[in-house]
Design a protein around this motif. Structure first.
Motif, mmCIF file in Angstrom:
data_model
loop_
_atom_site.group_PDB
_atom_site.id
_atom_site.type_symbol
_atom_site.label_atom_id
_atom_site.label_comp_id
_atom_site.label_asym_id
_atom_site.label_seq_id
_atom_site.Cartn_x
_atom_site.Cartn_y
_atom_site.Cartn_z
ATOM 1 N N TRP A 185 3.085 7.160 11.931
ATOM 2 C CA TRP A 185 3.814 6.977 11.101
ATOM 3 C C TRP A 185 3.452 6.056 10.113
ATOM 4 N N GLU A 186 3.660 6.550 8.825
ATOM 5 C CA GLU A 186 3.575 5.744 7.673
ATOM 6 C C GLU A 186 4.696 5.767 6.496
ATOM 7 N N GLU A 187 4.648 4.527 5.891
ATOM 8 C CA GLU A 187 5.747 4.640 4.763
ATOM 9 C C GLU A 187 4.954 5.125 3.514
ATOM 10 N N SER A 188 6.100 5.829 2.513
ATOM 11 C CA SER A 188 5.251 6.416 1.418
ATOM 12 C C SER A 188 4.778 5.332 0.434
ATOM 13 N N THR A 189 3.344 5.049 0.671
ATOM 14 C CA THR A 189 3.041 4.266 -0.472
ATOM 15 C C THR A 189 1.933 5.041 -1.293
ATOM 16 N N LEU A 190 1.434 4.446 -2.203
ATOM 17 C CA LEU A 190 0.263 5.218 -3.197
ATOM 18 C C LEU A 190 -0.913 5.648 -2.179
ATOM 19 N N GLU A 191 -1.522 4.708 -1.362
ATOM 20 C CA GLU A 191 -2.490 4.975 -0.534
ATOM 21 C C GLU A 191 -2.286 5.829 0.397
ATOM 22 N N THR A 192 -1.153 5.965 1.166
ATOM 23 C CA THR A 192 -0.712 6.801 2.313
ATOM 24 C C THR A 192 -0.376 8.071 1.918
ATOM 25 N N SER A 193 0.505 8.346 0.668
ATOM 26 C CA SER A 193 0.848 9.577 0.254
ATOM 27 C C SER A 193 -0.020 10.402 -0.523
ATOM 28 N N GLU A 194 -1.238 9.777 -1.220
ATOM 29 C CA GLU A 194 -2.198 10.577 -1.744
ATOM 30 C C GLU A 194 -2.735 11.636 -0.880
ATOM 31 N N MET A 195 -2.960 11.319 0.563
ATOM 32 C CA MET A 195 -3.780 11.954 1.437
ATOM 33 C C MET A 195 -2.454 13.000 2.231
ATOM 34 N N PHE A 196 -1.151 12.800 1.732
ATOM 35 C CA PHE A 196 -0.220 13.609 2.542
ATOM 36 C C PHE A 196 -0.183 15.053 1.760
ATOM 37 N N SER A 197 0.299 15.843 2.518
ATOM 38 C CA SER A 197 0.934 17.208 1.916
ATOM 39 C C SER A 197 1.587 17.169 0.713
ATOM 40 N N ALA A 198 1.195 17.744 -0.546
ATOM 41 C CA ALA A 198 1.893 17.748 -1.947
ATOM 42 C C ALA A 198 3.293 18.228 -1.692
ATOM 43 N N VAL A 199 3.330 19.669 -1.099
ATOM 44 C CA VAL A 199 4.623 20.195 -0.830
ATOM 45 C C VAL A 199 5.632 19.424 -0.286
#
Length: 522
Positions: A185-199
């Protein structure tokens, strides 16, 4: 006297020995309890910064040594249980309301911190669901919205699907249902979210803005996967369309997607035995595109997790032939129903993305099956994307509208925001001589055309031959003029990549999706 002294000494030694024995046993018991407590494990879905579903009983579960006492506390509530003979344990806490105030979960000597209560969604499918936020068109314009501690993600990462030189020993060690996915589990940060699903990120952001509660997204998406990879084994084995997947050599089964078989041969080239048939589920190592594997590895472990619904984006891998397309007519509803049966939390909302524009032979038929599923399976919603996509790239970058439309559809159909307009759909048609008048639902303030020329309508004759038809808008109705007498059918957007682009939208700027009607059967 000497004898008495000797006796007392022996007696003293005996008592001393018994005391030492008792002391050791006592401390061994304490040590054993400590070992048991140290061995307590939580299911992999739990972790710091997670989100738990609001207004639903909260299950916490895991493993330990059989007979271990489990003491758990979530916030102020306490629960206790004892592991069963298999070392399994579970406790259930009362439902909680959404809150931005973090709480803590303690289980024996384990502590999970920074837990929020909100809305949880499972986002699954193949590569277009896994498509990363950093690669999305327009990412720079929304990057300032990305850091948000109240949006959290549990991304399931898997090993690669393409390994031309074979899997490494480390990768082979993950070719099983227990280790294939790794997640945190990770909070939405620039670093973590860039690798997450765009949709999934855009979907979560849309929900968060409107609902004003924490949002948790569980991403379980694998590029290249087929729908049978996501369906429980028992359901596939009992279905005549898929039973063969377990009965024959899977690597030589011509009904299996050829890329899946070839990639499996490449990945397992160091461990395959050419003299033995490869039976799905029976080889020492499991291949990710085997039937049921992704369900067993990624979906099944979520069994006791409460969530609001599913957002699904998959289908590209099942469009190679008309056989696989036709099979989807059975397998897609089967998957939805099997997931609902497995989780046993009712007919939870199931949202899915209809395939966008792309130059591929059987995509129109696949989209029609997706449309039919919407009508046949209850509590489903479909995101129309026929106006999106690229002609020759199966991974288009225009993911923002997909996630945004999905969030609005969820807000309307799941959360009851009736003021939100859905996708326009055919309500009624009338045939008068050679003129067909069409009216639509969910049109808002009306249907409009983004172009002076309305394209995409074709009239079919009794032989199944189709002709382009002139079309115009009159008083909110679409009027289609048949170029032939006695038309038998009408279709719209019936091509992989429409040229010219389809131009009919409602007042919410949502596209009219492809459809097919037969006048004698409608």
């Amino acid at each position: 006297m000497i004898k008495t002294l000797i006796y007392r000494l022996k007696s003293s030694r005996s008592k001393c020995f018994l005391f030492i024995l008792f002391f050791c046993a006592f401390n061994f018991s304490d040590a054993q309890n400590s070992i048991n407590e140290g061995a307590v494990k939580l299911a992999s879905v739990f972790g710091n910064s997670m989100v738990l579903q609001q207004n639903e009983p909260i299950n916490i579960w895991g493993e330990s040594t059989p007979g271990t006492t489990i003491k758990a506390q979530l916030g102020v509530e306490e629960q206790a249980t004892i592991t069963d003979s298999n070392g399994k344990w579970q406790v259930t806490f009362k439902a909680l309301k959404a809150s931005f105030r973090p709480i803590v979960l303690n289980v024996n000597n384990l502590k999970i911190e920074n837990i929020l209560i909100g809305e949880v969604w499972l986002c699954s499918g193949q590569s277009n669901m896994a498509f990363q936020l950093k690669n999305m068109a327009g990412y720079d314009t929304i990057a300032n919205q990305v850091p948000n501690k109240n949006i959290r993600f549990l991304k399931h990462s898997n090993i690669r699907i393409v390994a031309k030189n074979g899997y490494t020993e480390e990768e082979l060690a993950r070719c099983n249902t227990q280790n294939f996915f790794q997640a945190k589990w990770e909070e939405s940060t620039l670093e973590t979210s860039e690798m997450f699903s765009a949709v999934a990120w855009v979907f979560a952001n849309g929900l968060h803005k409107k609902l004003k509660v924490p949002i948790g997204i569980i991403q379980v998406a694998v590029g290249g996967s087929a729908i049978n990879n996501w369906i429980p084994k028992d359901a596939l084995q009992s279905n005549p369309l898929t039973a063969h997947l377990f009965k024959t050599d899977w690597l030589s089964n011509e009904h299996v997607k050829v890329e899946h078989r070839n990639r499996a041969k490449e990945a397992f080239q160091k461990v395959l035995n050419a003299n033995e048939p490869y039976r799905a589920g029976q080889f020492k190592y499991r291949w990710l595109c085997e039937p049921s594997f992704l369900f067993e590895a990624g979906i099944a472990p979520l069994k006791n997790m409460a969530f609001r619904g599913v957002l699904w984006y998959q289908g590209e891998s099942d469009t190679d032939t008309m056989e696989t397309v036709n099979n989807t007519k059975t397998l897609f509803p089967l998957m939805v129903n099997e997931w609902r049966k497995y989780f046993n939390i009712g007919d939870f909302p199931f949202l899915y993305v209809q395939l966008p524009a792309y130059k591929s032979q059987f995509w129109p038929e696949f989209r029609e099956i997706q449309q039919q599923t919407l009508e046949e399976v209850e509590n489903t919603s479909m995101v129309v994307t026929i106006d999106l996509g690229l002609e020759t790239n199966i991974h288009p970058t225009d993911k923002y509208p997909v996630g945004d439309r999905a969030s609005k559809l969820a807000l309307k159909n799941v959360y009851g925001f009736d003021e939100i307009i859905g996708f326009p759909k055919l309500k009624k048609w009338t045939l008068n001589n050679q003129e067909i008048a069409l009216t639509f639902e969910e049109s808002g303030k009306g249907i409009f055309s983004s172009s002076n020329h309305i394209a995409g309508f074709e009239i079919g004759n009794q032989l199944g031959e189709f002709y382009m038809a002139e079309t115009k808008l009159v008083d909110g109705k679409v009027i289609v003029k048949s170029p032939i007498e006695n038309p038998a059918s009408l279709r719209y957007g019936w091509t992989g990549f429409p040229k010219p682009a389809l131009s009919l939208f409602n007042s919410a700027n949502l596209p009219l999706g492809p459809f097919f009607i037969q006048f004698n059967k409608f």
